[in-house]
Design an enzyme around this catalytic site. Structure first.
Site, PDB file in Angstrom:
ATOM      1  N   LYS A 125      54.379  -0.867 -82.772  1.00 53.08           N
ATOM      2  CA  LYS A 125      54.840  -0.120 -83.357  1.00 53.08           C
ATOM      3  C   LYS A 125      54.544   1.427 -82.883  1.00 53.08           C
ATOM      4  O   LYS A 125      54.451   1.491 -81.195  1.00 53.08           O
ATOM      5  CB  LYS A 125      52.700   0.499 -83.249  1.00 53.08           C
ATOM      6  CG  LYS A 125      52.218   1.311 -84.904  1.00 53.08           C
ATOM      7  CD  LYS A 125      52.127   0.528 -85.418  1.00 53.08           C
ATOM      8  CE  LYS A 125      51.854   0.692 -87.091  1.00 53.08           C
ATOM      9  NZ  LYS A 125      51.052   0.165 -88.070  1.00 53.08           N
ATOM     10  N   ASP A 165      54.272   4.697 -91.637  1.00 52.28           N
ATOM     11  CA  ASP A 165      52.541   4.717 -91.645  1.00 52.28           C
ATOM     12  C   ASP A 165      52.140   6.670 -91.912  1.00 52.28           C
ATOM     13  O   ASP A 165      53.555   6.766 -92.848  1.00 52.28           O
ATOM     14  CB  ASP A 165      52.596   4.262 -90.227  1.00 52.28           C
ATOM     15  CG  ASP A 165      51.070   3.976 -90.043  1.00 52.28           C
ATOM     16  OD1 ASP A 165      50.969   2.460 -90.189  1.00 52.28           O
ATOM     17  OD2 ASP A 165      50.024   4.412 -89.477  1.00 52.28           O
TER      18      ASP A 165
HETATM   19  N1  GLU Z   1      52.881   0.823 -91.593  1.00 52.73           N
HETATM   20  C1  GLU Z   1      52.429  -0.839 -91.834  1.00 52.73           C
HETATM   21  C2  GLU Z   1      51.314  -1.590 -91.070  1.00 52.73           C
HETATM   22  O1  GLU Z   1      50.640  -0.940 -91.065  1.00 52.73           O
HETATM   23  C3  GLU Z   1      53.753  -0.967 -92.668  1.00 52.73           C
HETATM   24  C4  GLU Z   1      54.826  -1.511 -91.283  1.00 52.73           C
HETATM   25  C5  GLU Z   1      56.179  -2.198 -91.091  1.00 52.73           C
HETATM   26  O2  GLU Z   1      56.653  -1.740 -92.897  1.00 52.73           O
HETATM   27  O3  GLU Z   1      56.961  -2.067 -90.655  1.00 52.73           O
HETATM   28  O4  GLU Z   1      51.959  -2.527 -91.960  1.00 52.73           O
END
Ligand code: GLU
Length: 450
Positions: A125, A165
């Site tokens: 992340k 996100d």
């Molecule tokens: N931010 C999204 C999540 O919390 C998507 C992450 C992604 O597609 O890599 O899963």
């Protein structure tokens, strides 16, 4: 359960003041008890100690120039948490609340969420405390470029593949992708959530919201019920909330609320999806504007919320879809939802319910789909985007959507079967945590101590 208390105490000492991270760890560790009691190998190989420690954490300065010519400095983060199952995968969040603890909790959740999808993706992340609100188009572009000026050296199509996100959508992904390409000269699938004309996947934009509703449908079908006719309270008004509202309509349900940082709207006739998209996706303005144009709806500004409460959860509903942010639904909110007859909660956001709220839902034995299972459709579809990029293909919307439906059904099945296996029928928190953990932990054992 000394391993839980010991681990949390250790994290408090070694990573101070990361409360959301301790909260996410504690929830997972508590769920693992029946597994760890049955199988000594996870302790023997030090999996608990290893899995709470990110493989790598990158923190960097993001310096950029605003429209007045002033230099601005923000913090940038990328946590590469676990690569046992594949390249690090997870979104980038731009929000003033972002700090190292928030990114760590999100990265930790991502490990198990990604494992649950059954796809080959590890957990990571990233983000920044940059606040996109009120920034001009040019400022957004300059910030995204400045962010990528550091991030590019840590990511790659088979290394680490960020996505969006909160505060990061197709526009920001576009600016970051452009800068990555400029710096590396490489046109590769290093980010997901890309524009459809340049490597993006049909259905990715809709995937998190759609997936959450598919997950809710799976929970309901298992007990012979459906979403048809259900009154649904949705929080948030971003990408996840909008496509949750859209998919709820496809299932014949009625979404009656949405919320943002200005307040919430209660629209008893059902949220006007086109107006919501116009206000939030096109004009990027507040829900007060939705209420003004729609007329005949109740708009409650956050200044009217009593301390410690999120009033969107006081609207009587059959089902709730928390789709805004972490800890937006506390024990009091949960009690009120239950009192008003809510029998299903499906989390589109990451860790929206506090520990007290989760306990209240489990004690009431309602259908409760925790975020790491219910909102996994977004990242799963990101992996489908990676697959399309790697094979230089573009699938149709129907192809992507039918794969998404199969993946969500698979996640539900794996979480509910695992819950049953450990004698905790219906406890999808335990089921999802054990099912995700077991996959990652077994891979870590097989790959040795690295
Ligand atoms: N931010 C999204 C999540 O919390 C998507 C992450 C992604 O597609 O890599 O899963």
């Amino acid at each position: 359960m000394p391993y839980v208390a010991d681990t949390i105490a250790h994290l408090n000492r070694t990573s101070p003041a990361q409360h959301e991270f301790y909260q996410a760890c504690e929830e997972v560790l508590l769920s693992l008890r029946p597994l760890l009691d049955n199988d000594p190998k996870y302790r023997k190989y030090g999996i608990i100690d290893r899995i709470v420690e990110p493989e790598r954490q990158i923190m960097f300065r993001v310096a950029w120039v605003d429209d007045r010519g002033q230099v601005q400095v923000n913090k940038g983060y990328r946590v590469q948490f676990n690569s046992a199952l594949g390249p690090y995968k997870g979104g980038i969040r731009f929000h003033p609340s972002v700090n190292a603890g928030i990114i760590k909790f999100l990265g930790f959740e991502q490990i198990f969420k990604n494992a649950l999808t059954g796809l080959a993706i590890g957990g990571g992340k990233g983000g920044s405390n940059f606040d996109p609100k009120g920034k001009s188009e040019q400022e957004i572009m300059r910030f995204c470029q400045a962010f990528m000026n550091e991030l590019y050296r840590h990511v790659g199509a088979t290394v680490d593949v960020p996505a969006g996100d909160i505060g990061v959508g197709a526009r920001e992904i576009g600016y970051m992708y452009g800068q990555y390409k400029k710096l590396t000269g490489s046109y590769e699938g290093v980010l997901t959530g890309k524009g459809l004309k340049w490597g993006g996947s049909l259905g990715r934009k809709e995937a998190t919201g759609y997936g959450t509703v598919y997950f809710a449908d799976n929970m309901l079908r298992d007990i012979g019920e459906s979403l048809e006719g259900k009154q649904c309270a949705v929080s948030g008004a971003g990408n996840v909330a909008i496509y949750t509202v859209e998919k709820l309509y496809h299932f014949g349900a009625k979404p009656i609320t949405v919320s943002d940082s200005s307040g919430f709207v209660h629209d008893p006739a059902g949220i006007d999806l086109e107006l919501l998209k116009q206000v939030k996706e096109v004009e990027r303005t507040s829900l007060a504007e939705y209420a003004k144009r729609r007329g005949g709806v109740r708009f409650v500004p956050v200044s009217d919320y009593p301390a410690g409460r999120n009033l969107v959860w006081s609207v009587p509903c059959d089902a709730a879809f928390p789709s805004a942010t972490q800890n937006e639904l506390n024990g009091e909110d949960a009690k009120e939802l239950l009192k008003n007859g809510c029998t299903l909660v499906a989390e589109g956001a990451n860790m929206p319910s506090t520990q007290e709220a989760v306990e209240a839902f489990l004690a009431a034995n309602i259908l409760y789909g925790p975020g790491k299972a219910a909102n996994a459709g977004g990242v799963a579809t990101s992996q489908l985007e990676m697959a399309q990029n790697a094979s230089m293909q573009q699938w149709t919307f129907e192809e992507v959507d039918s794969k998404l439906q199969r993946i969500m059904a698979g996640i539900y099945q794996s979480a509910s079967e695992t819950a049953r296996e450990f004698g905790a029928e219906r406890n999808l928190v335990l089921g999802a945590n054990i099912a995700g953990f077991r996959k990652v932990a077994d891979a870590m054992i097989e790959q040795g101590v690295v």
